[in-house]
Design an enzyme around this catalytic site. Structure first.
Site, PDB file in Angstrom:
ATOM      1  N   ASN A  65       0.714  -1.234   0.078  1.00 49.06           N
ATOM      2  CA  ASN A  65      -0.045   0.039  -0.024  1.00 49.06           C
ATOM      3  C   ASN A  65       0.828   1.114  -0.061  1.00 49.06           C
ATOM      4  OD1 ASN A  65       0.534  -0.779   2.665  1.00 49.06           O
ATOM      5  ND2 ASN A  65      -1.032   0.170   3.617  1.00 49.06           N
ATOM      6  N   ILE A  66       0.531   2.038  -0.667  1.00 45.88           N
ATOM      7  CA  ILE A  66       1.147   3.605  -0.980  1.00 45.88           C
ATOM      8  C   ILE A  66       0.080   4.898  -0.673  1.00 45.88           C
ATOM      9  CG2 ILE A  66       2.372   5.004  -2.457  1.00 45.88           C
ATOM     10  CD1 ILE A  66       2.963   2.353  -4.086  1.00 45.88           C
ATOM     11  N   GLU A  67       0.364   5.137   0.797  1.00 47.40           N
ATOM     12  CA  GLU A  67      -0.687   6.336   0.875  1.00 47.40           C
ATOM     13  C   GLU A  67       0.003   7.678   0.541  1.00 47.40           C
ATOM     14  OE1 GLU A  67      -1.090   5.553   5.477  1.00 47.40           O
ATOM     15  OE2 GLU A  67      -2.212   3.635   4.908  1.00 47.40           O
ATOM     16  N   CYS A 123      -4.129   0.795  -2.692  1.00 49.47           N
ATOM     17  CA  CYS A 123      -3.839  -0.439  -2.112  1.00 49.47           C
ATOM     18  C   CYS A 123      -2.858  -1.418  -2.429  1.00 49.47           C
ATOM     19  CB  CYS A 123      -5.203  -1.216  -1.943  1.00 49.47           C
ATOM     20  SG  CYS A 123      -6.427  -0.393  -0.809  1.00 49.47           S
ATOM     21  N   GLU A 140      -2.987  -4.448  -3.192  1.00 49.76           N
ATOM     22  CA  GLU A 140      -3.417  -5.407  -4.154  1.00 49.76           C
ATOM     23  C   GLU A 140      -3.316  -4.633  -5.575  1.00 49.76           C
ATOM     24  OE1 GLU A 140      -4.681  -4.723  -1.337  1.00 49.76           O
ATOM     25  OE2 GLU A 140      -6.086  -6.242  -0.732  1.00 49.76           O
ATOM     26  N   CYS A 142     -10.287  -4.810  -0.206  1.00 46.69           N
ATOM     27  CA  CYS A 142     -11.149  -3.809   0.090  1.00 46.69           C
ATOM     28  C   CYS A 142     -12.034  -4.112  -1.277  1.00 46.69           C
ATOM     29  CB  CYS A 142     -10.478  -2.415   0.150  1.00 46.69           C
ATOM     30  SG  CYS A 142      -9.909  -1.843  -1.392  1.00 46.69           S
ATOM     31  N   CYS A 168     -10.601  -3.202  -4.642  1.00 43.77           N
ATOM     32  CA  CYS A 168      -9.805  -4.146  -5.134  1.00 43.77           C
ATOM     33  C   CYS A 168     -10.390  -5.409  -5.326  1.00 43.77           C
ATOM     34  CB  CYS A 168      -8.589  -4.263  -3.924  1.00 43.77           C
ATOM     35  SG  CYS A 168      -7.454  -3.105  -3.732  1.00 43.77           S
TER      36      CYS A 168
HETATM   37  N1  THU Z   1      -5.339  -1.507   2.338  1.00 45.68           N
HETATM   38  C1  THU Z   1      -4.775  -2.249   1.413  1.00 45.68           C
HETATM   39  O1  THU Z   1      -3.571  -2.089   0.982  1.00 45.68           O
HETATM   40  N2  THU Z   1      -5.404  -3.141   0.800  1.00 45.68           N
HETATM   41  C2  THU Z   1      -6.854  -3.410   1.233  1.00 45.68           C
HETATM   42  O2  THU Z   1      -7.503  -4.287   0.660  1.00 45.68           O
HETATM   43  C3  THU Z   1      -7.300  -2.870   2.390  1.00 45.68           C
HETATM   44  C4  THU Z   1      -6.544  -1.580   2.757  1.00 45.68           C
HETATM   45  C5  THU Z   1      -4.484  -0.281   2.877  1.00 45.68           C
HETATM   46  C6  THU Z   1      -4.945   0.969   2.281  1.00 45.68           C
HETATM   47  C7  THU Z   1      -4.771   2.016   3.423  1.00 45.68           C
HETATM   48  O3  THU Z   1      -3.144   2.267   3.234  1.00 45.68           O
HETATM   49  C8  THU Z   1      -4.574   1.019   4.693  1.00 45.68           C
HETATM   50  O4  THU Z   1      -4.504  -0.159   4.200  1.00 45.68           O
HETATM   51  C9  THU Z   1      -5.736   1.305   5.723  1.00 45.68           C
HETATM   52  O5  THU Z   1      -7.011   1.382   4.945  1.00 45.68           O
END
Ligand code: THU
Length: 135
Positions: A42-44, A53, A55, A86, A89
């Site tokens: 994940n890259i915020e 996300c 995935e 999520c 995804c």
């Molecule tokens: N996140 C994912 O990378 N994949 C998911 O399917 C669920 C959520 C990440 C997004 C965000 O950076 C962190 O989890 C919190 O939501």
């Protein structure tokens, strides 16, 4: 490829997560029908909505390299309980192989469950829905 091998790759990519806002690290590993595996984290973003996300990071890397069909995906988020993809995804995973895609949800390299897209996204909206009508 063994499920465990894919989980190990997802765990490795989890360490690359850029998650300074949620502190929730996620790693994913996607096995395409070619036999190649692409990882992602994940890259915020300070603008939260721009977050990507794990995935989708992994899938988009593979697609950009010419991959077309997903065989399996492993996901590791929380190490306490399984983290499911999520909703966005799930839709993106489904686009590249549909209900047959194997989904491995892991808490550790020896601690995972195996399901598939048909189970976690029943009634997926697909390109067939677009082809059938209303255009
Ligand atoms: N996140 C994912 O990378 N994949 C998911 O399917 C669920 C959520 C990440 C997004 C965000 O950076 C962190 O989890 C919190 O939501």
């Amino acid at each position: 490829m063994e499920n465990k091998e894919l989980v190990k790759i997802a765990l490795k990519y989890r360490e690359k997560a850029y998650a300074p806002y949620s502190n929730f690290k996620v790693g994913a590993a996607v096995l395409f029908d070619s036999g190649k595996v692409y990882g992602g984290c994940n890259i915020e973003n300070a603008s939260f909505g721009a977050t990507n996300c794990a995935e989708r990071t992994a899938i988009f890397s593979g697609i950009a390299e010419g991959e077309t069909k997903i065989n399996a995906i492993a996901v590791v988020g929380s190490l306490e309980e399984n983290t499911y993809p999520c909703g966005i995804c799930r839709q993106v995973i489904s686009e590249f192989g549909g209900s047959e895609i194997k989904v491995i949800l892991a808490k550790g390299e020896d601690d995972f469950i195996v399901t598939n897209m048909g189970e976690i996204l029943p009634g997926a909206f697909t390109k067939e829905d677009l082809d059938k009508n209303n255009r």
